[in-house]
Design a protein around this motif. Structure first.
Motif, PDB file in Angstrom:
ATOM      1  N   TYR A 131      48.664  25.720  38.381  1.00 39.69           N
ATOM      2  CA  TYR A 131      47.546  25.660  39.455  1.00 39.69           C
ATOM      3  C   TYR A 131      47.068  24.145  38.450  1.00 39.69           C
ATOM      4  O   TYR A 131      45.705  23.917  38.996  1.00 39.69           O
ATOM      5  CB  TYR A 131      46.356  26.666  38.647  1.00 39.69           C
ATOM      6  CG  TYR A 131      47.000  28.213  39.355  1.00 39.69           C
ATOM      7  CD1 TYR A 131      46.679  27.870  40.868  1.00 39.69           C
ATOM      8  CD2 TYR A 131      47.110  28.601  39.416  1.00 39.69           C
ATOM      9  CE1 TYR A 131      46.578  29.028  41.434  1.00 39.69           C
ATOM     10  CE2 TYR A 131      47.801  30.054  39.109  1.00 39.69           C
ATOM     11  CZ  TYR A 131      47.409  30.276  40.827  1.00 39.69           C
ATOM     12  OH  TYR A 131      47.987  31.425  41.978  1.00 39.69           O
ATOM     13  N   ARG A 151      40.419  30.769  36.798  1.00 39.95           N
ATOM     14  CA  ARG A 151      39.735  29.655  36.286  1.00 39.95           C
ATOM     15  C   ARG A 151      39.276  30.440  34.491  1.00 39.95           C
ATOM     16  O   ARG A 151      39.427  28.943  33.635  1.00 39.95           O
ATOM     17  CB  ARG A 151      37.790  29.986  36.746  1.00 39.95           C
ATOM     18  CG  ARG A 151      37.863  29.492  37.980  1.00 39.95           C
ATOM     19  CD  ARG A 151      36.181  29.136  38.304  1.00 39.95           C
ATOM     20  NE  ARG A 151      35.565  30.832  38.227  1.00 39.95           N
ATOM     21  CZ  ARG A 151      35.807  31.385  39.406  1.00 39.95           C
ATOM     22  NH1 ARG A 151      35.906  31.546  40.792  1.00 39.95           N
ATOM     23  NH2 ARG A 151      34.984  32.783  39.000  1.00 39.95           N
ATOM     24  N   SER A 152      39.448  31.620  33.871  1.00 39.68           N
ATOM     25  CA  SER A 152      39.404  31.323  32.832  1.00 39.68           C
ATOM     26  C   SER A 152      40.962  31.151  31.957  1.00 39.68           C
ATOM     27  O   SER A 152      40.958  30.497  30.692  1.00 39.68           O
ATOM     28  CB  SER A 152      38.850  32.705  32.277  1.00 39.68           C
ATOM     29  OG  SER A 152      39.878  34.091  32.859  1.00 39.68           O
ATOM     30  N   TRP A 156      41.152  26.448  36.023  1.00 41.61           N
ATOM     31  CA  TRP A 156      41.067  25.959  37.911  1.00 41.61           C
ATOM     32  C   TRP A 156      39.696  25.644  38.186  1.00 41.61           C
ATOM     33  O   TRP A 156      38.852  26.254  37.344  1.00 41.61           O
ATOM     34  CB  TRP A 156      41.621  27.027  38.647  1.00 41.61           C
ATOM     35  CG  TRP A 156      41.514  26.442  40.161  1.00 41.61           C
ATOM     36  CD1 TRP A 156      40.100  26.818  41.061  1.00 41.61           C
ATOM     37  CD2 TRP A 156      41.937  25.729  40.884  1.00 41.61           C
ATOM     38  NE1 TRP A 156      40.224  26.048  41.959  1.00 41.61           N
ATOM     39  CE2 TRP A 156      41.736  25.515  42.185  1.00 41.61           C
ATOM     40  CE3 TRP A 156      43.884  24.959  40.985  1.00 41.61           C
ATOM     41  CZ2 TRP A 156      41.958  25.195  43.257  1.00 41.61           C
ATOM     42  CZ3 TRP A 156      44.220  24.055  42.004  1.00 41.61           C
ATOM     43  CH2 TRP A 156      43.092  24.348  43.613  1.00 41.61           C
ATOM     44  N   ARG A 157      39.322  24.060  38.273  1.00 41.37           N
ATOM     45  CA  ARG A 157      37.838  23.625  38.201  1.00 41.37           C
ATOM     46  C   ARG A 157      37.508  22.925  39.722  1.00 41.37           C
ATOM     47  O   ARG A 157      36.291  22.608  40.092  1.00 41.37           O
ATOM     48  CB  ARG A 157      37.595  22.782  37.631  1.00 41.37           C
ATOM     49  CG  ARG A 157      37.626  22.964  36.053  1.00 41.37           C
ATOM     50  CD  ARG A 157      37.105  24.277  35.267  1.00 41.37           C
ATOM     51  NE  ARG A 157      36.373  24.715  34.372  1.00 41.37           N
ATOM     52  CZ  ARG A 157      37.195  26.149  33.939  1.00 41.37           C
ATOM     53  NH1 ARG A 157      38.271  26.536  34.817  1.00 41.37           N
ATOM     54  NH2 ARG A 157      37.405  26.090  32.505  1.00 41.37           N
ATOM     55  N   THR A 160      37.115  26.881  45.515  1.00 42.88           N
ATOM     56  CA  THR A 160      38.228  28.190  45.348  1.00 42.88           C
ATOM     57  C   THR A 160      37.210  29.100  46.752  1.00 42.88           C
ATOM     58  O   THR A 160      35.431  29.036  46.619  1.00 42.88           O
ATOM     59  CB  THR A 160      37.736  28.849  44.023  1.00 42.88           C
ATOM     60  OG1 THR A 160      38.516  28.227  42.715  1.00 42.88           O
ATOM     61  CG2 THR A 160      38.830  29.971  43.704  1.00 42.88           C
TER      62      THR A 160
END
Length: 330
Positions: A131, A151-152, A156-157, A160
């Motif tokens: 990712y 994300r956590s 992933w930033r 989405t």
């Protein structure tokens, strides 16, 4: 557009496989689609090209690793306008569809045996790297839960989208007449006057909990549609004295008939990134009881369009079954 769709199993009998099959069929109507997979369970269609990816399928971990290595080597030989990876399947994806987050699954539903710990210990670091690959620009998460987990846990930033699994409501629909249901009861070997529970999917997603509730509901009969090894569940049913009230059925491409034959879907999973079986059952107007950690639980308004149980809380599933049993017309 020339599109590569990368997935382990192009098989409509499996949740993520069914998603991939329907996606490929629709994309192929307007684009040239190459499906890279280890197993194909549908006939070819125009504009849809099947490309075999070798993999050693002895264990889940071996499947992931060997498929990943082989797909990377094969995809580098050809140029595509877009590569769409179904989870951890290749290292050069433009778009990734996240069907689950193994790190989150390990937290919510820890492996019960030491040998089962090996898989997340190896795969979770690989997923984190996957990712964070440079090429990937867009994540499609199959539930809000999965989007947050990616994300956590993996950082992933980028862009989405949450796109829930679609369901073909022209195919998944209620039975047309009572006589049709009765014919299906005969087909599956279900007692006509029983309260017919249905479990569909991998057995670890709550089959044991469903069987454990049968002694409390003498009128209930459970139909199981699963590709899993059911030996331990047969033993459980026998130990509880309910072996005669469980009907086992292997995986089928006609799961619609199981939904149409049943009175309620019992799916008390500890974790499921979405739970396509829930959406399909709802499309068939079948009442559903879903574990709170399933992505599909995001759809449920308790006691309005379904019921939600806490698989970790003793008595939670039974309470939902009792509520439903009190007024069968619900």
């Amino acid at each position: 557009m020339k599109i590569a769709l990368v997935v382990h199993d192009f098989d409509p009998r499996i949740g993520h496989g069914r998603y991939s099959v329907e996606l490929a069929r629709r994309l192929a109507a307007r684009h040239e689609v190459h499906v890279w997979a280890n197993r194909f369970e549908v006939p070819p269609l125009p504009n849809l090209h099947f490309r075999f990816v070798p993999a050693w399928r002895r264990t889940a971990l071996a499947s992931v690793i060997t498929f990943l290595v082989a797909s990377e080597a094969l995809l580098r030989r050809e140029r595509f306008d877009l590569i769409h990876a179904q989870g951890l399947t290749c290292w050069q994806a433009d778009v990734i569809t996240a069907h689950l987050c193994n790190a989150a699954r390990r937290e919510v539903d820890p492996p019960r045996r030491w040998r089962h710990w090996v898989f997340p210990l190896v795969v979770c670091p690989l997923e984190q790297r996957f990712y964070r690959q440079r090429r990937a620009s867009h994540l499609i998460a199959i539930s809000g839960r999965v989007a947050g987990e990616i994300r956590s846990h993996y950082g992933w930033r980028r862009a989405t989208s949450v796109i829930y699994h679609g369901t073909d409501v022209e195919h998944f629909c209620p039975p047309s007449a009572p006589e049709q249901r009765q014919a299906l009861w005969h087909q599956f070997g279900l007692p006509h006057h029983a309260w017919k529970w249905l479990f569909v999917g991998e057995a670890v997603k709550g089959l044991g909990a469903a069987i454990a509730e049968l002694p409390a509901f003498p009128s209930a009969h459970l139909l199981v549609v699963s590709r899993s090894d059911l030996t331990p569940y047969r033993r459980l049913a026998k130990s509880l004295g309910v072996a005669q009230r469980v009907t086992y059925h292997g995986p089928t491409q006609s799961v619609l008939q199981a939904y149409q034959a049943a009175d309620v879907l019992v799916y008390p999973c500890h974790y499921d990134a979405f739970g396509l079986v829930v959406a399909e059952a709802m499309a068939c107007s079948l009442p559903v009881i879903v574990g709170q950690n399933a992505g599909a639980a995001e759809w449920i308004e308790p006691q309005r369009n379904g019921l939600v149980c806490n698989p970790h809380q003793s008595g939670s599933l039974r309470a939902q079954l009792l509520w439903l049993q009190a007024v069968p017309s619900r």
